[in-house]
Motif scaffolding. Structure first.
Motif, PDB file in Angstrom:
ATOM      1  N   UNK B   5      45.688  40.387  40.137  1.00  0.00           N
ATOM      2  CA  UNK B   5      46.496  41.377  41.455  1.00  0.00           C
ATOM      3  C   UNK B   5      47.625  41.206  41.226  1.00  0.00           C
ATOM      4  N   UNK B   6      48.282  42.544  41.749  1.00  0.00           N
ATOM      5  CA  UNK B   6      49.872  42.513  41.492  1.00  0.00           C
ATOM      6  C   UNK B   6      50.221  42.889  43.009  1.00  0.00           C
ATOM      7  N   UNK B   7      51.232  42.248  43.309  1.00  0.00           N
ATOM      8  CA  UNK B   7      51.994  42.563  44.663  1.00  0.00           C
ATOM      9  C   UNK B   7      53.402  42.475  44.518  1.00  0.00           C
ATOM     10  N   UNK B   8      54.190  43.630  45.267  1.00  0.00           N
ATOM     11  CA  UNK B   8      53.641  44.354  46.429  1.00  0.00           C
ATOM     12  C   UNK B   8      52.989  45.460  45.448  1.00  0.00           C
ATOM     13  N   UNK B   9      52.354  46.550  46.101  1.00  0.00           N
ATOM     14  CA  UNK B   9      51.939  47.693  45.409  1.00  0.00           C
ATOM     15  C   UNK B   9      53.106  48.609  45.014  1.00  0.00           C
ATOM     16  N   UNK B  10      54.055  48.716  46.012  1.00  0.00           N
ATOM     17  CA  UNK B  10      55.070  49.404  45.689  1.00  0.00           C
ATOM     18  C   UNK B  10      56.331  48.996  46.488  1.00  0.00           C
ATOM     19  N   UNK B  11      57.493  49.303  45.959  1.00  0.00           N
ATOM     20  CA  UNK B  11      58.728  48.623  46.331  1.00  0.00           C
ATOM     21  C   UNK B  11      59.923  49.789  46.219  1.00  0.00           C
ATOM     22  N   UNK B  12      60.887  49.722  47.422  1.00  0.00           N
ATOM     23  CA  UNK B  12      62.011  50.597  47.402  1.00  0.00           C
ATOM     24  C   UNK B  12      63.068  49.662  47.645  1.00  0.00           C
ATOM     25  N   UNK B  13      64.096  49.665  46.682  1.00  0.00           N
ATOM     26  CA  UNK B  13      65.115  48.763  47.072  1.00  0.00           C
ATOM     27  C   UNK B  13      66.434  49.501  46.539  1.00  0.00           C
ATOM     28  N   UNK B  14      67.648  49.018  47.067  1.00  0.00           N
ATOM     29  CA  UNK B  14      69.070  49.901  46.978  1.00  0.00           C
ATOM     30  C   UNK B  14      69.487  49.415  45.572  1.00  0.00           C
ATOM     31  N   UNK B  15      69.948  50.223  45.173  1.00  0.00           N
ATOM     32  CA  UNK B  15      71.008  49.830  43.894  1.00  0.00           C
ATOM     33  C   UNK B  15      71.791  48.499  43.974  1.00  0.00           C
ATOM     34  N   UNK B  16      71.644  47.812  42.913  1.00  0.00           N
ATOM     35  CA  UNK B  16      72.278  46.529  43.193  1.00  0.00           C
ATOM     36  C   UNK B  16      71.675  45.486  43.660  1.00  0.00           C
ATOM     37  N   UNK B  17      70.416  45.565  44.390  1.00  0.00           N
ATOM     38  CA  UNK B  17      69.621  44.628  44.933  1.00  0.00           C
ATOM     39  C   UNK B  17      69.047  44.027  43.841  1.00  0.00           C
ATOM     40  N   UNK B  18      68.751  42.658  44.046  1.00  0.00           N
ATOM     41  CA  UNK B  18      67.879  42.021  43.045  1.00  0.00           C
ATOM     42  C   UNK B  18      66.364  41.891  43.903  1.00  0.00           C
ATOM     43  N   UNK B  19      65.230  41.928  42.844  1.00  0.00           N
ATOM     44  CA  UNK B  19      63.952  42.024  43.575  1.00  0.00           C
ATOM     45  C   UNK B  19      63.022  41.133  42.593  1.00  0.00           C
ATOM     46  N   UNK B  20      62.007  40.952  43.043  1.00  0.00           N
ATOM     47  CA  UNK B  20      60.588  40.266  42.245  1.00  0.00           C
ATOM     48  C   UNK B  20      59.424  40.792  42.696  1.00  0.00           C
ATOM     49  N   UNK B  77      64.218  41.212  38.791  1.00  0.00           N
ATOM     50  CA  UNK B  77      65.099  42.175  38.193  1.00  0.00           C
ATOM     51  C   UNK B  77      66.368  41.824  38.945  1.00  0.00           C
ATOM     52  N   UNK B  78      67.337  41.469  38.237  1.00  0.00           N
ATOM     53  CA  UNK B  78      68.597  41.085  38.874  1.00  0.00           C
ATOM     54  C   UNK B  78      69.534  42.484  39.085  1.00  0.00           C
ATOM     55  N   UNK B  79      70.116  42.754  40.042  1.00  0.00           N
ATOM     56  CA  UNK B  79      71.112  44.071  40.302  1.00  0.00           C
ATOM     57  C   UNK B  79      70.339  45.085  39.847  1.00  0.00           C
ATOM     58  N   UNK B  80      69.218  45.754  40.607  1.00  0.00           N
ATOM     59  CA  UNK B  80      68.463  46.986  40.238  1.00  0.00           C
ATOM     60  C   UNK B  80      69.366  48.110  39.875  1.00  0.00           C
ATOM     61  N   UNK B  81      68.970  48.731  38.852  1.00  0.00           N
ATOM     62  CA  UNK B  81      69.769  49.961  38.586  1.00  0.00           C
ATOM     63  C   UNK B  81      68.507  51.089  38.780  1.00  0.00           C
ATOM     64  N   UNK B  82      69.193  52.339  39.132  1.00  0.00           N
ATOM     65  CA  UNK B  82      68.060  53.470  39.359  1.00  0.00           C
ATOM     66  C   UNK B  82      67.375  53.630  38.048  1.00  0.00           C
ATOM     67  N   UNK B  83      67.882  53.191  36.651  1.00  0.00           N
ATOM     68  CA  UNK B  83      66.992  53.373  35.474  1.00  0.00           C
ATOM     69  C   UNK B  83      65.696  52.275  35.397  1.00  0.00           C
ATOM     70  N   UNK B  84      65.785  51.508  36.275  1.00  0.00           N
ATOM     71  CA  UNK B  84      64.611  50.514  36.587  1.00  0.00           C
ATOM     72  C   UNK B  84      63.513  51.021  36.946  1.00  0.00           C
ATOM     73  N   UNK B  85      63.846  52.295  37.702  1.00  0.00           N
ATOM     74  CA  UNK B  85      62.683  52.736  38.567  1.00  0.00           C
ATOM     75  C   UNK B  85      61.328  52.834  37.645  1.00  0.00           C
ATOM     76  N   UNK B  86      60.275  52.372  37.978  1.00  0.00           N
ATOM     77  CA  UNK B  86      59.092  52.426  36.956  1.00  0.00           C
ATOM     78  C   UNK B  86      57.975  51.667  37.620  1.00  0.00           C
ATOM     79  N   UNK B  87      56.833  51.910  37.147  1.00  0.00           N
ATOM     80  CA  UNK B  87      55.744  50.985  37.368  1.00  0.00           C
ATOM     81  C   UNK B  87      55.812  49.708  36.427  1.00  0.00           C
ATOM     82  N   UNK B  88      55.588  48.413  36.738  1.00  0.00           N
ATOM     83  CA  UNK B  88      55.649  47.149  36.081  1.00  0.00           C
ATOM     84  C   UNK B  88      54.039  46.735  36.327  1.00  0.00           C
ATOM     85  N   UNK B  89      53.570  46.772  35.050  1.00  0.00           N
ATOM     86  CA  UNK B  89      52.265  46.270  34.965  1.00  0.00           C
ATOM     87  C   UNK B  89      51.813  44.741  34.302  1.00  0.00           C
TER      88      UNK B  89
END
Lengths: 113, 110
Positions: B5-20, B77-89
């Motif tokens: 199982x993976x969560x969340x299913x989808x995520x929208x973040x602003x450029x520069x935000x960190x996420x997990x 992902x630290x300091x997200x960039x637009x090129x990080x947009x993808x699906x992570x499996x």
């Protein structure tokens, strides 16, 4: 890039016709896999091979058969295609062991009308 | 069939935000845990292969941790960039089979 190619890349066929997808590798990897990708399901394993003439079923194997007569080629056959088999099919290879990563082909989009 | 199982299913973040995001798996069936990055119209590509409890892997701004005893892995992902947009499996290797989660779709808004 890992040498793995799939053919055909796109195919439209009619219900009841046989279809064969080919996965070809130049890496001499032992393990080869066929997955299908559908919205909401991610990648689901159809069949895999752990050597020439050695294959086993995955979780969604009904309606599919495979063959591996030589190391470099792994064929996926739909004996009588159905609309539920419309999907994107991915082949993947790995050298094996618990550190071997998967290398994926480009995918084959199959539409069954 | 194993449930990854993976969560969340989808995520929208602003450029520069960190996420997990999280990958959960049955801890009793563990050989290795893989993370793949899947960009639109491309094929999945390996990010990390993790085999040991407590493993931490890093590649640039992306890192991953593994807890095999409780059956989860985190991808950061630290300091997200637009090129990080993808699906992570994530994928659990057990025996000779890989069981994939349904992925986390990340969109980084410029």
């Amino acid at each position: 890039d890992a040498g793995i190619t799939q053919s055909p890349r796109h195919k439209v066929t009619e219900t009841g016709t046989p279809v064969t997808l080919r996965c070809h590798q130049t890496e001499n990897h032992r393990y080869m896999y066929w997955y299908r990708q559908d919205p909401g399901h991610g990648l689901r394993l159809i069949h895999y091979s752990y050597g020439v003439k050695d294959t086993d079923k995955g979780e969604v194997s009904d309606g599919y058969s495979v063959s591996r007569s030589k190391t470099e080629d792994f064929l996926l056959t739909l004996e009588s295609a159905t609309s539920s088999q419309t999907s994107v099919y991915f082949c993947a290879i790995t050298s094996g062991g618990n550190t071997g990563e998967l290398f994926f082909g480009e995918g084959s989009r199959l539409t069954v009308l | 069939i194993l449930n990854v199982e993976q969560s969340p299913q989808s995520l929208h973040v602003q450029e520069g935000d960190s996420t997990n995001f999280t990958c959960s798996f049955p801890s009793s069936n563990f050989y290795a845990l893989h993370w793949y990055r899947w960009e639109t119209a491309k094929s999945p590509e390996a990010l990390f292969v993790m085999t040991l409890n407590g493993d931490e892997k890093k590649k640039g701004r992306i890192s991953a941790t593994l807890n095999t005893k409780e059956g989860y892995s985190y991808l950061y992902i630290k300091g997200s960039q637009p090129e990080d947009s993808a699906t992570y499996l994530c994928a659990l290797l057990t025996g000779n089979q890989f069981y994939f989660g349904t992925g986390t779709s990340l969109t980084v808004i410029p």
